[in-house]
Design an enzyme around this catalytic site. Structure first.
Site, PDB file in Angstrom:
ATOM      1  N   LYS A 188      18.393  36.317  70.931  1.00 11.47           N
ATOM      2  CA  LYS A 188      18.208  34.996  70.312  1.00 11.47           C
ATOM      3  C   LYS A 188      19.279  35.669  69.337  1.00 11.47           C
ATOM      4  CE  LYS A 188      17.840  30.303  69.337  1.00 11.47           C
ATOM      5  NZ  LYS A 188      18.321  29.535  70.444  1.00 11.47           N
ATOM      6  N   SER A 384      19.699  25.026  73.738  1.00  4.60           N
ATOM      7  CA  SER A 384      18.226  25.377  73.131  1.00  4.60           C
ATOM      8  C   SER A 384      18.577  23.629  73.025  1.00  4.60           C
ATOM      9  CB  SER A 384      19.269  26.159  72.039  1.00  4.60           C
ATOM     10  OG  SER A 384      18.413  26.579  71.185  1.00  4.60           O
TER      11      SER A 384
END
Length: 585
Positions: A188, A384
């Site tokens: 991330k 995402s």
């Protein structure tokens, strides 16, 4: 004073009357005006320049005032592709000229456009291309042409793909402005620039794999169009062997090095236009608008609803460039309740955004697919939060060069306490309970508060992974192993089970019809945005946005840097967002 007040009131009244009269005339003219479609002359060539085309969908509005004052020639890429399909059988159209094309469209959108142009060529009509210079992305599209021209003083950029990420750790230390980061997922990397001064091994691994996968799609398509082996294309890119017009021609990336007048004269000759007469041209915008307004309507009762989700995911209504739960949930409800709609295609082009909004949209899809099939078509991005709203569809389609995955979440909290200390500012808090004080950017972050926030991030990550596991019929552990915020190309996503098939929007529409068991159908576009007249006024020429003004004054690159900082400042709550500002060059 009373006299002066009467004068001011009179002036204001006259101004209001003039404004009402002006807008009223325009509204009446729009409602009762004649047909503004452009006629298509015989032996015409479509000039394909996509500078004004930015999105798949140009949008519709509920408020008639917004419709009146919006750009009546606003068209989306989907409209353009439909027009190219219509041009295959239009006797007035002899070919397409890709002329000095400049576009902000992404590679996956270019892939769909290339497919449409390949289909057009198979009709026996020509596609030619000319440009003063070709960027790498532009060449990818133009390489589909039968004949490619390049200006003798121009250049062609063909060197492979790269991505650049800026890091701010030292800047934070020097300035005293810190970004407190709470995340889940080793990949991330949206927040990595605030934690490190260089790219982590995990981030470098995923970016390298992504770029290589996308480059493979690019070179395979160019190889097929230009009949050049992929190995040779990589050799050309590695050695910059096409950097001048003559070298580009020697490597067979272009066919003819000549000025634009030579290009147009060649088209005239192909069309058998003699003398000083020019050949008939029509812009892709005009031809598309003409196709929209004059094409015979599809009378099929059954419909496939196409709901476009474009841009970052944020709370609120949303618009053409922002995915909001207002317009998205309303569109899903309307399509679900419409008896003529037999299936729904959700077209996603989004790097993600608010996790909460993503979950609200996910829930609406979950309700909808119990009534009607939902098929997802991924554009440039469905990453995402963009993947969050895709994961529970009946089927998922992506292009090879779609960027997807990035299953992970993060939170960012700006903290100015080091800067405040440097400036001699001290902040004290008074509270009734141990945890009653809100987070303050002027006080060092409390470790207990940080732990609570991490708990929230972990909860949303687990919810995200659970949704994906249920939607994709995988175990939690299987999803977790390919999640952690890692980004995948469409090609890679197919191999690991995040998507079902490689294909474009039309493939997804055909699949939706197949699942719904309908053979004859029309399509209906959503959303219809609930924008007010005041929202529109800011877009009029005399009310240029501050963003447009700043971009014009400081340049595109500097503006993007400012936007990146602003975007992080606006992100409230936990985010399910693409790991970094991915600008592929």
């Amino acid at each position: 004073m009373k006299f002066l007040g009467n004068v001011i009131a009179t002036v204001i009244g006259i101004f209001v009357f003039i404004m009402v009269f002006f807008f009223g005339v325009i509204l009446i003219g729009t409602i009762f005006g004649g047909d503004d479609s452009v006629s298509v002359k015989g032996d015409s060539v479509i000039e394909l320049n996509l500078k004004q085309i930015q999105n798949d969908y140009a949008g519709k509005y509920k408020d008639p005032w917004v419709t009146v004052f919006s750009d009546k020639k606003g068209i989306g890429l989907t409209d353009v592709i439909n027009a190219i399909e219509a041009a295959k059988t239009d006797d007035n159209i002899k070919g397409i000229s890709i002329l000095n094309d400049e576009s902000s469209l992404g590679l996956a959108q270019y892939k769909e456009l290339r497919n449409a142009l390949e289909s057009f060529k198979k009709s026996g009509k020509f596609v030619w291309a000319y440009s003063n210079t070709y960027s790498q992305k532009e060449y990818y599209l133009n390489s589909v042409a039968n004949t490619i021209y390049l200006n003798p003083a121009g250049d062609l950029d063909f060197k492979g793909l790269s991505s650049e990420v800026m890091f701010f750790k030292d800047f934070q230390d020097k300035s005293g402005i810190h970004m407190e980061v709470i995340r889940h997922g080793k990949y991330k990397s949206a927040v990595e620039p605030f934690l490190e001064n260089k790219m982590s091994d995990a981030n470098r691994e995923q970016v390298t794999a992504l770029l290589n996968s996308i480059w493979t799609t690019v070179t395979n398509d160019i190889s097929e169009s230009r009949k050049i082996p992929v190995a040779k294309l990589n050799e050309i890119a590695n050695g910059l062997l096409a950097r001048t017009p003559e070298m580009a021609k020697a490597q067979h990336l272009v066919d003819i090095v000549a000025y634009e007048d030579v290009y147009h004269n060649a088209i005239k000759k192909a069309l058998k236009v003699t003398g000083d007469d020019d050949y008939n041209k029509i812009s892709i915008s005009d031809y598309t608008q003409n196709n929209i307004t004059t094409a015979s309507g599809n009378t099929a009762t059954d419909q496939i609803a196409i709901i476009y989700a474009q841009g970052e995911i944020q709370s609120g209504e949303g618009d053409v460039t922002v995915i909001g739960e207002g317009s998205m949930r309303r569109s899903l409800q309307e399509a679900r309740k419409n008896e003529d709609v037999k299936a729904i295609v959700l077209r996603i082009d989004s790097p993600g955004g608010s996790a909460l909004t993503s979950d609200l949209i996910w829930r609406e899809i979950e309700i909808t697919k119990k009534v009607k099939p939902v098929v997802v078509s991924m554009g440039n991005y469905a990453a995402s939060g963009g993947y969050y709203i895709a994961c529970n569809a009946n089927k998922i389609f992506a292009e090879n060069n779609t960027i997807t995955g990035s299953i992970g979440v993060f939170g960012i909290l700006p903290n100015f306490s080091p800067l405040a200390t440097k400036l001699g500012i001290n902040t004290e808090q008074v509270k009734t309970h141990e945890n009653s004080a809100n987070y303050s950017p002027f006080v060092p972050i409390d470790e207990k508060f940080k732990a609570f926030t991490l708990e929230g991030v972990e909860h949303i990550y687990n919810t995200f992974v659970t949704h994906v596991a249920q939607g994709r019929k995988m175990t939690f552990a299987q999803v977790d192993s390919i999640a952690q915020g890692r980004v995948w190309s469409g090609t890679e996503a197919l191999k690991i089970g995040l998507v079902d098939k490689i294909g474009g929007l039309n493939d997804a529409i055909a699949e939706a019809a197949k699942i719904a068991k309908v053979k004859t159908y029309s399509t209906q576009n959503y959303p219809e945005y609930e924008k007010t007249f005041n929202d529109l006024l800011s877009n009029l020429p005399f009310a240029q946005s501050k963003e447009a003004f700043i971009k014009e004054e400081i340049g595109e690159e500097n503006y993007l840097l400012i936007e990146q900082v602003k975007r992080f400042q606006k992100q409230k709550g936990v985010q399910a967002m693409l790991p970094f500002g991915l600008n592929i060059k």
